[in-house]
Design an enzyme around this catalytic site. Structure first.
Site, mmCIF file in Angstrom:
data_model
loop_
_atom_site.group_PDB
_atom_site.id
_atom_site.type_symbol
_atom_site.label_atom_id
_atom_site.label_comp_id
_atom_site.label_asym_id
_atom_site.label_seq_id
_atom_site.Cartn_x
_atom_site.Cartn_y
_atom_site.Cartn_z
ATOM 1 N N THR A 49 39.585 94.324 13.450
ATOM 2 C CA THR A 49 39.586 95.211 14.611
ATOM 3 C C THR A 49 39.017 96.576 14.251
ATOM 4 O O THR A 49 38.435 97.256 15.091
ATOM 5 C CB THR A 49 41.015 95.368 15.162
ATOM 6 O OG1 THR A 49 41.552 94.066 15.387
ATOM 7 C CG2 THR A 49 41.046 96.158 16.446
ATOM 8 N N TYR B 292 43.633 88.090 2.964
ATOM 9 C CA TYR B 292 43.294 87.951 4.381
ATOM 10 C C TYR B 292 42.658 86.587 4.568
ATOM 11 O O TYR B 292 41.479 86.392 4.281
ATOM 12 C CB TYR B 292 42.336 89.076 4.775
ATOM 13 C CG TYR B 292 42.047 89.205 6.255
ATOM 14 C CD1 TYR B 292 42.611 88.359 7.212
ATOM 15 C CD2 TYR B 292 41.207 90.202 6.703
ATOM 16 C CE1 TYR B 292 42.342 88.501 8.550
ATOM 17 C CE2 TYR B 292 40.915 90.364 8.046
ATOM 18 C CZ TYR B 292 41.481 89.516 8.966
ATOM 19 O OH TYR B 292 41.202 89.667 10.297
ATOM 20 N N LYS C 283 47.974 87.126 4.868
ATOM 21 C CA LYS C 283 47.838 87.241 6.323
ATOM 22 C C LYS C 283 47.183 85.946 6.791
ATOM 23 O O LYS C 283 46.014 85.700 6.534
ATOM 24 C CB LYS C 283 46.969 88.459 6.640
ATOM 25 C CG LYS C 283 46.664 88.728 8.099
ATOM 26 C CD LYS C 283 45.820 90.016 8.173
ATOM 27 C CE LYS C 283 45.544 90.473 9.594
ATOM 28 N NZ LYS C 283 44.421 89.721 10.192
#
Length: 298
Positions: A49, A137, A165
């Site tokens: 993001t 990630y 994550k």
């Protein structure tokens, strides 16, 4: 006793920048101040993001410096350091550490598909380039690399790698996935999820963290939802999740990044557009977005 960094609600804000990719420090700090006020558990700076892959090393450092200056230690700042080359990722990690970041987030960015051994060595090098804790990630929809259980187990033994994550599992089977992963990972190794529309269920199933796009703009309702889910209150979590549904539908249809840029513009928080070649949402979608925001704020 300090709270774990990779736990609770981690809010991922946009990184506003001009067309040349220069970070709008004032705009970024305006977004971050809202997150501090909402008492999120951490800030995920320069995540997907935060358009980390669209920014130069210099601009990433500008963003980290601005964030640390704004937050002033009140909320941990987790900084994304993903990039193609291992040496450059190490340098980004060192920049973040020197600027005062609290933790790192690393995605296996690649052009040539990585083998598991290549991914392991890349993560090992970046994780040991600083003393900061690092979160893996795992974002196969973007990176086209998925971490096997065996690779996660191997990486969890590397110094400083403390969390992962995860993407939403197939059929939203969080309990089964957590039951499979946790016994093979060290005690205290944190498992969190992204994919906002599934994270309430993830927390109810025992996940440690919600890595949230929506919390970058709507931190207070996201924080309330996180609290209910982490307390195991399924009925209250369902009640608090319901107003998010129109926004989740827009995320799934148009991509969360485009939607949150348009939402930030509608809320008069920013005047930035997505980095080119990405295009803003078309004007005919705005009534649906405005209605989704109204449902959430109502």
């Amino acid at each position: 006793m300090p709270q774990p960094i990779f736990a609770g609600l981690s809010a991922f804000p946009l990184t506003p920048a001009d067309e040349a990719g220069r970070v709008d420090v004032e705009g970024l700090q305006r977004l971050l101040a809202r997150l501090v006020e909402a008492d999120v558990q951490s800030i995920g700076l320069l995540g997907s993001t935060g358009t980390y892959m669209y920014l130069s090393r210099e601009e990433r450092l500008r963003a980290v410096t601005a964030a640390v200056e704004c937050v002033q230690g009140r909320v941990p700042v987790i900084v994304g350091v993903g990039t193609l080359r291992t040496d450059e990722a190490e340098a980004l990690a060192q920049d973040a550490a020197a600027a005062g970041a609290d933790a790192l987030l690393l995605a296996p960015v690649s052009y040539t598909p990585l083998t598991e051994e290549e991914a392991f060595r890349h993560f090992e090098a970046v994780a040991t380039a600083t003393d900061l804790p690092l979160c893996i990630y795992n974002n196969p929809s973007t990176t086209h690399f998925a971490f096997s259980d065996g690779l996660l187990q191997r990486l969890a033994s590397v110094a400083n790698i403390k969390a992962v994550k995860m993407p939403l599992p197939k059929n939203m089977e969080f309990a089964a996935e957590l039951s499979r992963l946790k016994p093979n990972l060290p005690d205290g190794f944190a498992i969190g999820y992204s994919g906002d529309w599934g994270c309430s269920d993830a927390l109810l199933a025992g996940a440690d963290c919600w890595y949230s796009v929506v919390a970058g703009l709507f931190a207070k309702p996201a924080a309330a939802l996180t609290k209910a889910a982490m307390q195991g209150d399924a009925a209250e979590a369902a009640r608090l999740d319901a107003p998010f549904m129109p926004l989740w539908d827009l995320f799934k249809t148009y991509g969360s990044l485009r939607v949150v840029y348009a939402a930030a513009e509608h809320l008069k928080l920013l005047h930035a557009k997505p980095p080119r070649p990405l295009l803003p949402l078309s004007s005919d979608i705005m009534p649906a977005l405005e209605a989704a925001i109204a449902a959430l704020e109502g």
